[in-house]
Design an enzyme around this catalytic site. Structure first.
Site, PDB file in Angstrom:
ATOM      1  N   ASN A  24       0.862  -1.182   0.000  1.00 50.01           N
ATOM      2  CA  ASN A  24       0.000   0.000   0.000  1.00 50.01           C
ATOM      3  C   ASN A  24       0.895   1.228   0.000  1.00 50.01           C
ATOM      4  O   ASN A  24       1.465   1.599   1.027  1.00 50.01           O
ATOM      5  CB  ASN A  24      -0.893  -0.035   1.257  1.00 50.01           C
ATOM      6  CG  ASN A  24      -1.719   1.225   1.418  1.00 50.01           C
ATOM      7  OD1 ASN A  24      -1.843   2.025   0.481  1.00 50.01           O
ATOM      8  ND2 ASN A  24      -2.295   1.420   2.596  1.00 50.01           N
ATOM      9  N   HIS A  77      -9.683   1.369   5.108  1.00 48.63           N
ATOM     10  CA  HIS A  77      -8.365   1.525   5.752  1.00 48.63           C
ATOM     11  C   HIS A  77      -8.516   2.511   6.919  1.00 48.63           C
ATOM     12  O   HIS A  77      -9.315   3.445   6.847  1.00 48.63           O
ATOM     13  CB  HIS A  77      -7.354   2.044   4.723  1.00 48.63           C
ATOM     14  CG  HIS A  77      -5.954   2.027   5.237  1.00 48.63           C
ATOM     15  ND1 HIS A  77      -5.457   3.016   6.053  1.00 48.63           N
ATOM     16  CD2 HIS A  77      -4.961   1.127   5.077  1.00 48.63           C
ATOM     17  CE1 HIS A  77      -4.199   2.721   6.367  1.00 48.63           C
ATOM     18  NE2 HIS A  77      -3.874   1.581   5.786  1.00 48.63           N
ATOM     19  N   GLU A  92      -5.873  -4.662  10.815  1.00 50.27           N
ATOM     20  CA  GLU A  92      -4.920  -3.557  10.874  1.00 50.27           C
ATOM     21  C   GLU A  92      -5.125  -2.769  12.164  1.00 50.27           C
ATOM     22  O   GLU A  92      -5.857  -1.776  12.173  1.00 50.27           O
ATOM     23  CB  GLU A  92      -5.152  -2.639   9.673  1.00 50.27           C
ATOM     24  CG  GLU A  92      -4.860  -3.300   8.350  1.00 50.27           C
ATOM     25  CD  GLU A  92      -3.959  -2.430   7.527  1.00 50.27           C
ATOM     26  OE1 GLU A  92      -2.932  -2.926   7.056  1.00 50.27           O
ATOM     27  OE2 GLU A  92      -4.253  -1.230   7.393  1.00 50.27           O
ATOM     28  N   GLY A 108       2.142   2.459  10.701  1.00 52.01           N
ATOM     29  CA  GLY A 108       3.108   3.542  10.517  1.00 52.01           C
ATOM     30  C   GLY A 108       3.842   3.932  11.785  1.00 52.01           C
ATOM     31  O   GLY A 108       4.493   4.965  11.831  1.00 52.01           O
ATOM     32  N   SER A 132       3.107  -1.940  10.434  1.00 59.75           N
ATOM     33  CA  SER A 132       4.564  -1.952  10.634  1.00 59.75           C
ATOM     34  C   SER A 132       5.232  -3.279  10.267  1.00 59.75           C
ATOM     35  O   SER A 132       6.169  -3.719  10.940  1.00 59.75           O
ATOM     36  CB  SER A 132       4.908  -1.546  12.070  1.00 59.75           C
ATOM     37  OG  SER A 132       4.481  -0.226  12.299  1.00 59.75           O
TER      38      SER A 132
HETATM   39  P1  PGA Z   1       2.626   0.458   7.659  1.00 63.42           P
HETATM   40  O1  PGA Z   1       1.189   0.657   7.011  1.00 63.42           O
HETATM   41  O2  PGA Z   1       3.161  -0.847   7.127  1.00 63.42           O
HETATM   42  O3  PGA Z   1       3.419   1.634   7.196  1.00 63.42           O
HETATM   43  O4  PGA Z   1       2.440   0.404   9.128  1.00 63.42           O
HETATM   44  C1  PGA Z   1       0.295  -0.402   6.963  1.00 63.42           C
HETATM   45  C2  PGA Z   1      -0.986   0.034   6.336  1.00 63.42           C
HETATM   46  O5  PGA Z   1      -1.292   1.216   6.307  1.00 63.42           O
HETATM   47  O6  PGA Z   1      -1.729  -0.775   5.825  1.00 63.42           O
END
Ligand code: PGA
Length: 224
Positions: free
Chosen positions: A9, A94, A146, A152, A187
């Site tokens: 993504n 999301h 998620e 993030g 992450s």
């Molecule tokens: P990330 O994002 O891997 O940067 O934590 C995951 C996501 O937004 O699906």
């Protein structure tokens, strides 16, 4: 072994040139047989990336849908519109979308796209957000756990926690005789992907930040 799904993504991290460059690098590499790779670029470059990847095994998907068909929806994106450029699947719900749309309910859009068999990856932050009663297996649906605190932040959920949530979702799905893949996102990086992807209850991963770096994405793809 059932193929594991890896979704990159790219959110809105990359500029146009960077998006094209990364897409070209990806199609130049071999993807292992046991991996299904999906890439979700920014809507701005969806058409370009889809063109680049059209003869490869990489599936290009949308990041969001705001309505099923043409409507007074300024700045939105329709499933019909995605279909018209050859994109037949999108991420839905999301956490970044939920955050900017107070009162967001995935059912509202799912009720329109499920009868039309438009494929999707439904993200959920907690199991109450899964509308089990409207899911079916007439076509491919995917769920992605998620946890918002892991997105993030560099703070990945523990393997025990992931297994517990995935186990309970799969239990509910099995009561309905539904075999729907459940992915984990939050992450995921080259250091933890092997552990996460090797769990039987994990059908794949949804990767944000790390998927925008070619080396990291490839380490994740090749980690199992
Ligand atoms: P990330 O994002 O891997 O940067 O934590 C995951 C996501 O937004 O699906």
């Amino acid at each position: 072994m059932k193929k594991k799904i890896i979704i990159g993504n790219w959110k809105n991290y990359l500029k146009g040139v960077e998006t094209i460059e990364l897409s070209k690098k990806i199609i130049g590499e071999t993807i292992p047989d046991y991996i299904r790779l999906m890439i979700s670029p920014s809507n701005l470059y969806l058409n370009d990336v889809n063109e680049i990847m059209k003869d490869s095994s990489v599936e290009v998907i949308g990041q969001n849908i705001t309505s099923y068909e043409s409507s007074s929806d300024t700045g939105g994106i329709t499933a019909i519109g995605l279909n018209s450029i050859g994109v037949d699947r999108s991420i839905i719900g999301h956490s970044e979308v939920r955050k900017r749309n107070e009162g967001f309910k995935s059912e509202d859009i799912l009720k329109e796209i499920i009868p039309a068999k438009f494929k999707f990856i439904l993200c959920f932050e907690n199991t109450e957000q899964i509308p089990y009663d409207i899911l079916n297996d007439d076509f491919e649906m995917i769920l992605a756990y998620e946890p918002v605190w892991a997105i993030g932040t560099g703070e990945t959920a523990s393997i025990e926690h992931i297994n517990q949530i995935h186990g309970s979702v799969k239990h509910e799905l099995s009561k309905l005789n539904l075999d729907i893949p459940v992915l984990y996102g939050g992450s995921v990086n080259p250091d933890n992907s092997k552990d996460i992807l090797s769990q039987e209850l994990v059908d794949g991963v949804l990767v944000g930040g790390a998927s925008t770096k070619f080396e990291d994405l490839y380490k994740i793809i090749n980690s199992i």
